[in-house]
Design a protein around this motif. Structure first.
Motif, PDB file in Angstrom:
ATOM      1  N   THR A 269      11.942 -14.107   1.616  1.00 53.80           N
ATOM      2  CA  THR A 269      10.904 -13.353   2.319  1.00 53.80           C
ATOM      3  C   THR A 269       9.679 -14.222   2.569  1.00 53.80           C
ATOM      4  O   THR A 269       9.456 -15.222   1.890  1.00 53.80           O
ATOM      5  N   THR A 270       8.886 -13.796   3.548  1.00 54.36           N
ATOM      6  CA  THR A 270       7.591 -14.420   3.827  1.00 54.36           C
ATOM      7  C   THR A 270       6.509 -13.380   3.592  1.00 54.36           C
ATOM      8  O   THR A 270       6.805 -12.194   3.368  1.00 54.36           O
ATOM      9  N   GLU A 271       5.255 -13.799   3.649  1.00 56.05           N
ATOM     10  CA  GLU A 271       4.163 -12.843   3.496  1.00 56.05           C
ATOM     11  C   GLU A 271       4.278 -11.727   4.530  1.00 56.05           C
ATOM     12  O   GLU A 271       4.057 -10.552   4.223  1.00 56.05           O
ATOM     13  N   HIS A 272       4.662 -12.081   5.763  1.00 54.59           N
ATOM     14  CA  HIS A 272       4.775 -11.089   6.832  1.00 54.59           C
ATOM     15  C   HIS A 272       5.891 -10.098   6.546  1.00 54.59           C
ATOM     16  O   HIS A 272       5.699  -8.878   6.648  1.00 54.59           O
ATOM     17  N   SER A 273       7.075 -10.603   6.180  1.00 56.17           N
ATOM     18  CA  SER A 273       8.208  -9.699   5.950  1.00 56.17           C
ATOM     19  C   SER A 273       7.982  -8.834   4.720  1.00 56.17           C
ATOM     20  O   SER A 273       8.419  -7.678   4.674  1.00 56.17           O
ATOM     21  N   ARG A 274       7.285  -9.364   3.706  1.00 58.74           N
ATOM     22  CA  ARG A 274       7.001  -8.536   2.520  1.00 58.74           C
ATOM     23  C   ARG A 274       6.066  -7.393   2.874  1.00 58.74           C
ATOM     24  O   ARG A 274       6.234  -6.271   2.383  1.00 58.74           O
ATOM     25  N   ARG A 275       5.068  -7.644   3.709  1.00 61.81           N
ATOM     26  CA  ARG A 275       4.167  -6.572   4.121  1.00 61.81           C
ATOM     27  C   ARG A 275       4.931  -5.492   4.870  1.00 61.81           C
ATOM     28  O   ARG A 275       4.700  -4.294   4.669  1.00 61.81           O
ATOM     29  N   ILE A 276       5.859  -5.901   5.701  1.00 63.44           N
ATOM     30  CA  ILE A 276       6.655  -4.952   6.474  1.00 63.44           C
ATOM     31  C   ILE A 276       7.552  -4.127   5.556  1.00 63.44           C
ATOM     32  O   ILE A 276       7.582  -2.888   5.625  1.00 63.44           O
ATOM     33  N   LEU A 277       8.267  -4.800   4.660  1.00 69.27           N
ATOM     34  CA  LEU A 277       9.224  -4.101   3.802  1.00 69.27           C
ATOM     35  C   LEU A 277       8.531  -3.180   2.812  1.00 69.27           C
ATOM     36  O   LEU A 277       9.080  -2.133   2.441  1.00 69.27           O
ATOM     37  N   GLU A 288       5.374   3.662  12.820  1.00 72.97           N
ATOM     38  CA  GLU A 288       4.328   3.897  11.826  1.00 72.97           C
ATOM     39  C   GLU A 288       3.989   2.607  11.082  1.00 72.97           C
ATOM     40  O   GLU A 288       2.817   2.347  10.765  1.00 72.97           O
ATOM     41  N   VAL A 289       5.018   1.796  10.800  1.00 72.05           N
ATOM     42  CA  VAL A 289       4.786   0.507  10.146  1.00 72.05           C
ATOM     43  C   VAL A 289       3.962  -0.397  11.056  1.00 72.05           C
ATOM     44  O   VAL A 289       3.000  -1.051  10.623  1.00 72.05           O
ATOM     45  N   ALA A 290       4.335  -0.437  12.344  1.00 69.49           N
ATOM     46  CA  ALA A 290       3.607  -1.269  13.304  1.00 69.49           C
ATOM     47  C   ALA A 290       2.148  -0.831  13.410  1.00 69.49           C
ATOM     48  O   ALA A 290       1.233  -1.667  13.445  1.00 69.49           O
ATOM     49  N   LYS A 291       1.928   0.471  13.433  1.00 66.29           N
ATOM     50  CA  LYS A 291       0.559   0.986  13.521  1.00 66.29           C
ATOM     51  C   LYS A 291      -0.242   0.634  12.274  1.00 66.29           C
ATOM     52  O   LYS A 291      -1.412   0.245  12.358  1.00 66.29           O
ATOM     53  N   ALA A 292       0.382   0.764  11.111  1.00 68.06           N
ATOM     54  CA  ALA A 292      -0.309   0.473   9.849  1.00 68.06           C
ATOM     55  C   ALA A 292      -0.708  -0.998   9.757  1.00 68.06           C
ATOM     56  O   ALA A 292      -1.753  -1.335   9.192  1.00 68.06           O
ATOM     57  N   LEU A 293       0.130  -1.884  10.317  1.00 65.03           N
ATOM     58  CA  LEU A 293      -0.141  -3.324  10.263  1.00 65.03           C
ATOM     59  C   LEU A 293      -0.928  -3.823  11.468  1.00 65.03           C
ATOM     60  O   LEU A 293      -1.382  -4.970  11.469  1.00 65.03           O
ATOM     61  N   GLY A 294      -1.043  -2.976  12.493  1.00 68.97           N
ATOM     62  CA  GLY A 294      -1.745  -3.398  13.702  1.00 68.97           C
ATOM     63  C   GLY A 294      -0.968  -4.435  14.491  1.00 68.97           C
ATOM     64  O   GLY A 294      -1.557  -5.351  15.073  1.00 68.97           O
ATOM     65  N   VAL A 295       0.366  -4.315  14.503  1.00 71.07           N
ATOM     66  CA  VAL A 295       1.217  -5.276  15.196  1.00 71.07           C
ATOM     67  C   VAL A 295       2.168  -4.518  16.120  1.00 71.07           C
ATOM     68  O   VAL A 295       2.211  -3.281  16.125  1.00 71.07           O
ATOM     69  N   SER A 296       2.954  -5.266  16.886  1.00 70.46           N
ATOM     70  CA  SER A 296       3.927  -4.659  17.791  1.00 70.46           C
ATOM     71  C   SER A 296       5.274  -4.491  17.098  1.00 70.46           C
ATOM     72  O   SER A 296       5.545  -5.114  16.066  1.00 70.46           O
TER      73      SER A 296
END
Length: 333
Positions: A269-277, A288-296
């Motif tokens: 995992t990377t920092e990005h994938s851990r935040r997503i998971l 909802e995950v995209a909205k919470a992280l402010g990403v697409s």
């Protein structure tokens, strides 16, 4: 207080497609405790080509080999899923248990041996302070994000907490993950962790819970401070149930302070994938995950695709399950 929590059960995942007899036979073969050929699960495993018979039996008497090793992985993931469902059901029952206790107590005018109603947060805190003074076996606590700990209180308690931590056999605390940004709490945690206190964080919506030696306490933190009440529980069976709740939540939580850090070297995992998971483990949808992280959504797909390739897992459900059981969930951030 009540919160709707979706708990899926009865899903077909890995071993769910095998009968209990076939799973038992597969485990026996995996551990070289070969079942009798008449075992009801052997025929199913052979029919599905998960095992193959050894044509010429060797000196060690090995009658079958596992032809599809991936079945073992699916079995382990399935067992982990069943465990997670059980844990989620236990955690989901906490609000209902609180409400049932309230109805039970009030229905009997508060006269139930082993359960005491505390009408205010002040009474609850006084009871906790008293219990801590005599604690010796265990201190297990859960703190929701809506109840931040005040710096003045932490500073005032620190001298006694250091004394207690030196004598209590086990001291573990779980906080909502937003507490990681709380500098005053990190300051307190750094001090007591030197005495053996372990602290983790969770994404889950939790209630304020204390288990101190042979007593437990549930505090209603959904109400304004002046209206908060609590239940002091000293019935052994209920205290044991509360401990099961805590142990399950602890397994699902992420290391923070007081435990060795998880190794980053070789992590998939990377920092990005851990935040997503971590957000997916909260049962959020991709939007909802995209909205919470402010990403697409494409950002999420890109980082998960790398994990799909690295782990060999084909589904999002399997990936989230793998992460929830992996040491990599402890890597911060």
């Amino acid at each position: 207080m009540k919160k709707d929590i979706k708990v899926e059960s009865g899903r077909s995942f890995g071993p769910g497609r095998l009968s209990p007899a076939a799973r038992e036979a597969l485990e026996l073969i995996r551990t070289h405790r070969y079942p009798d050929p008449s075992h009801p699960g052997v025929a199913e495993l052979q029919e599905r080509r998960i095992i193959e018979a050894v044509l010429v039996e060797g000196p060690e008497g090995v009658p079958w080999i596992i032809a599809d090793p991936r079945t073992l992985e699916r079995c382990h993931l399935g067992s982990a899923l069943e465990s997670l469902i059980s844990q989620a059901q236990t955690i989901a029952a906490i609000p209902d248990a609180y409400e049932e206790l309230e109805q039970l107590i009030r229905g009997r005018d508060g006269n139930i041996k082993g359960i005491q109603y505390l009408a205010s947060e002040g009474e609850a805190n006084a009871s906790i302070t008293k219990a801590m003074a005599y604690a010796s076996k265990r201190v297990l606590t859960v703190h929701p994000g809506r109840t931040p700990r005040k710096r003045a209180d932490l500073e005032a308690r620190l001298p006694q907490d250091l004394i207690h931590a030196a004598v209590v056999g086990e001291w573990k605390e779980i906080y909502s993950r937003n507490h990681r940004a709380d500098e005053k709490l990190k300051w307190w945690a750094a001090q007591v962790s030197e005495k053996g206190v372990q602290i983790r964080t969770t994404h889950e919506d939790v209630e304020r819970v204390y288990i101190i030696d042979d007593a437990a306490m549930i505090l209603d933190t959904t109400k304004p401070t002046e209206d908060r009440s609590a239940w002091l529980i000293q019935i052994p069976a209920l205290v044991s149930w509360m401990e099961i709740y805590f142990r399950h939540l602890w397994k699902r939580s992420e290391r923070w302070i007081g435990e060795g850090p998880a190794a980053r070297e070789g992590a998939l995992t990377t920092e990005h994938s851990r935040r997503i998971l971590r957000l997916y483990t909260d049962d959020l949808r991709k939007t909802e995950v995209a909205k919470a992280l402010g990403v697409s959504s494409r950002y999420i797909d890109k980082h998960l695709e790398e994990l799909y390739r690295g782990t060999g897992i084909k589904t999002l459900h399997g990936l989230v399950l793998w992460f929830s059981q992996s040491e990599e969930r402890h890597i911060n951030p």
